[in-house]
Design an enzyme around this catalytic site. Structure first.
Site, PDB file in Angstrom:
ATOM      1  CG  LEU A  10      59.572  33.703  69.197  1.00 51.23           C
ATOM      2  CD1 LEU A  10      59.514  35.119  69.567  1.00 51.23           C
ATOM      3  CD2 LEU A  10      58.200  33.378  69.496  1.00 51.23           C
TER       4      LEU A  10
ATOM      5  NE  ARG B 249      70.012  39.849  55.874  1.00 51.07           N
ATOM      6  CZ  ARG B 249      70.757  40.096  57.094  1.00 51.07           C
ATOM      7  NH1 ARG B 249      70.146  40.410  58.361  1.00 51.07           N
ATOM      8  NH2 ARG B 249      72.338  39.878  57.111  1.00 51.07           N
TER       9      ARG B 249
ATOM     10  CE  LYS C 107      65.414  33.468  59.737  1.00 48.20           C
ATOM     11  NZ  LYS C 107      65.682  34.466  60.162  1.00 48.20           N
TER      12      LYS C 107
ATOM     13  CD  GLN D  97      53.808  36.892  64.873  1.00 50.34           C
ATOM     14  OE1 GLN D  97      54.828  36.094  64.359  1.00 50.34           O
ATOM     15  NE2 GLN D  97      53.912  37.804  65.133  1.00 50.34           N
TER      16      GLN D  97
ATOM     17  CG  ASN E 213      67.426  41.566  74.413  1.00 49.38           C
ATOM     18  OD1 ASN E 213      67.415  40.549  75.151  1.00 49.38           O
ATOM     19  ND2 ASN E 213      66.356  42.242  74.079  1.00 49.38           N
TER      20      ASN E 213
ATOM     21  CB  ALA F  59      89.887  -3.586  39.232  1.00 49.11           C
TER      22      ALA F  59
ATOM     23  CB  ALA G 223      89.171 -11.360  34.700  1.00 46.72           C
TER      24      ALA G 223
END
Length: 460
Positions: free
Chosen positions: A19, A26, A33, A83, A180, A374, A417
């Site tokens: 469900l 909220r 949700k 639904q 429940n 680096a 470099a």
């Protein structure tokens, strides 16, 4: 949880009804949700993954608000029933009837915002459904520290006498600590017949799923309760605060499992795992490390503090960080070192390769034993397409170099470099790409003198 009936012999096919039609007001979110993530995974997918252990033949998610989001998240993993309007939990389950047409097995009714019901608990419910007394409905109960406004399951020796909402319960019934959860196991042959008899003569004018228990009891049929020993697994998530609490509980358990499996977490409360993080033995994880989805870490790896890993594979004995970022597609072999403020994305670093400082390696293949100085970056994007950089074994890339892809640096080559390399470098070659230095003796002294004079004149 209560022990399943020893006579249980579940052999029926299984269907899952989840469900997920609530609006989740909220949450105050445009995201459905049940799609809010915990440990980087939508809570609905946590639930379905647990249910997968029971190999359900059919899965149905009952949606209302945000149906399109659910369809996108689920793909073909579950059918979606709608639904509309939303007239209670019993009415929601009825919407799955068409999707279960012709199905004659067992049905588990779950909730998308109750994501951590374990496969063990689900299995216990199904086993109880096949007990010797053949209960019509099995309800999952729990005993919270505070029973609050939960409905009660009044039972004797596991057989339900009555389901009662808190507001309708007597003082004696409210003293019952078995609440429940809303989760049920029912045979498909019973479910929709019972639901058809549920009325809506209540203050909300809704059809409540728990009423099927009382209807079955009135028919003289047994209904049973299985009580989980872990109330947290049936905790619903309805707000951002409850989402954060669920995340915290999940992380606490995952950290404990990592340490039990042989990893050292220096400050466990600061390490955040994803749902699928895999950690080997003798791994050390320093404080403030974050794992996104898709990370596998082999044995004897050290991950220094404040590092961020997502979609990455880390080989045995590698060292990461501090302040390193491994993005999706980062594959590090044995004994690779990725140091502070180094970012790796869609790149393969072979055994013993090193990038110790301030480097970006994107869309690259770095050979075994190569050293990346680096400030080196792979320039992999021209605004339209991505290109690959290939660096050979034992190559040395000097500091502050820009490797402009597509480009290949041969084995044992050296890039001086400060070079900006846009053409391939052969194996064993030195490549220096710098503008010729211009020297003007005394120029800086004359400049400073002139500027100081101007500044003094302005003050005057």
């Amino acid at each position: 949880m209560t022990e399943p009936n020893p006579a249980a012999a579940p052999a029926s096919p299984l269907a899952i009804i989840v469900l997920a039609a609530g609006k989740g007001t909220r949450m105050k979110s445009d995201l459905h949700k049940v799609l809010h993530p915990i440990a980087g995974r939508p809570m609905l997918l946590h639930l379905l993954a647990n249910a997968d252990a029971l190999a359900p033949e059919r899965s149905v998610v009952v949606a209302g608000h945000g149906r399109e989001q659910l369809e996108k998240a689920l793909g073909d993993r579950a059918a979606i029933a709608v639904q509309d309007p939303q007239l209670g939990t019993g009415h929601a389950v009825q919407q799955a009837e068409a999707a279960l047409s012709g199905f004659s097995g067992d049905v588990l009714i779950l909730y998308g915002d109750v994501p951590f019901v374990s496969a063990e608990t689900m299995r216990a419910m199904i086993e109880r459904l096949h007990g010797g007394d053949a209960p019509a409905v099995v309800v999952l109960g729990f005993e919270p520290a505070d029973t609050l406004q939960y409905g009660r399951v009044i039972a004797q020796d596991g057989r339900i006498v009555k389901m009662v909402e808190h507001k309708d319960a007597s003082e004696a019934e409210r003293a019952c600590r078995v609440c429940n959860s809303g989760l049920m196991a029912v045979r498909a042959a019973d479910l929709f017949g019972l639901l058809a008899r549920v009325g809506n003569d209540n203050a909300q004018g809704e059809y409540y799923l728990p009423d099927i228990v009382n209807i079955a009891i009135a028919d003289g049929r047994a209904c049973s309760v299985v009580v989980t020993a872990d109330a947290d697994e049936v905790a619903g998530i309805n707000s951002r605060g409850e989402l954060a609490e669920a995340e915290a509980r999940w992380q606490q358990r995952r950290r404990a499992r990592a340490m039990a499996d042989g990893a050292t977490l220096v400050a466990p409360e600061t390490v955040w795992f994803a749902w699928d993080t895999t950690i080997g033995r003798d791994v050390t994880i320093e404080p403030n490390v974050w794992f996104g989805p898709g990370v596998t870490v082999a044995d004897k790896v050290v991950i220094h503090g404040f590092s961020h890993l997502e979609g990455a594979t880390v080989g045995e004995g590698a060292q990461i960080g501090p302040f390193a970022r491994l993005r999706p597609g980062a594959n590090l072999a044995r004994k690779v070192k990725v140091g502070n403020f180094v970012e790796v994305k869609n790149a393969n670093l072979a055994e013993g390769a090193k990038a110790n400082h301030l480097t970006y390696l994107g869309d690259a293949d770095v050979g075994a034993g190569a050293n990346i100085g680096a400030g080196t970056i792979t320039c992999n994007y021209d605004g339209y397409f991505k290109y690959r950089t290939v660096i050979g074994e034992r190559a040395f890339i000097g500091s502050n170099s820009a490797l402009i892809a597509p480009v290949k640096i041969g084995a044992d080559a050296i890039v001086a470099a400060g070079s900006a390399v846009s053409r391939d470098v052969a194996a064993g070659e030195l490549r220096m790409v710098r503008a010729e230095q211009l020297i003007k003796p005394g120029w800086a002294d004359r400049f400073h003198d002139a500027m100081k004079k101007k500044k003094a004149e302005k003050k005057g």
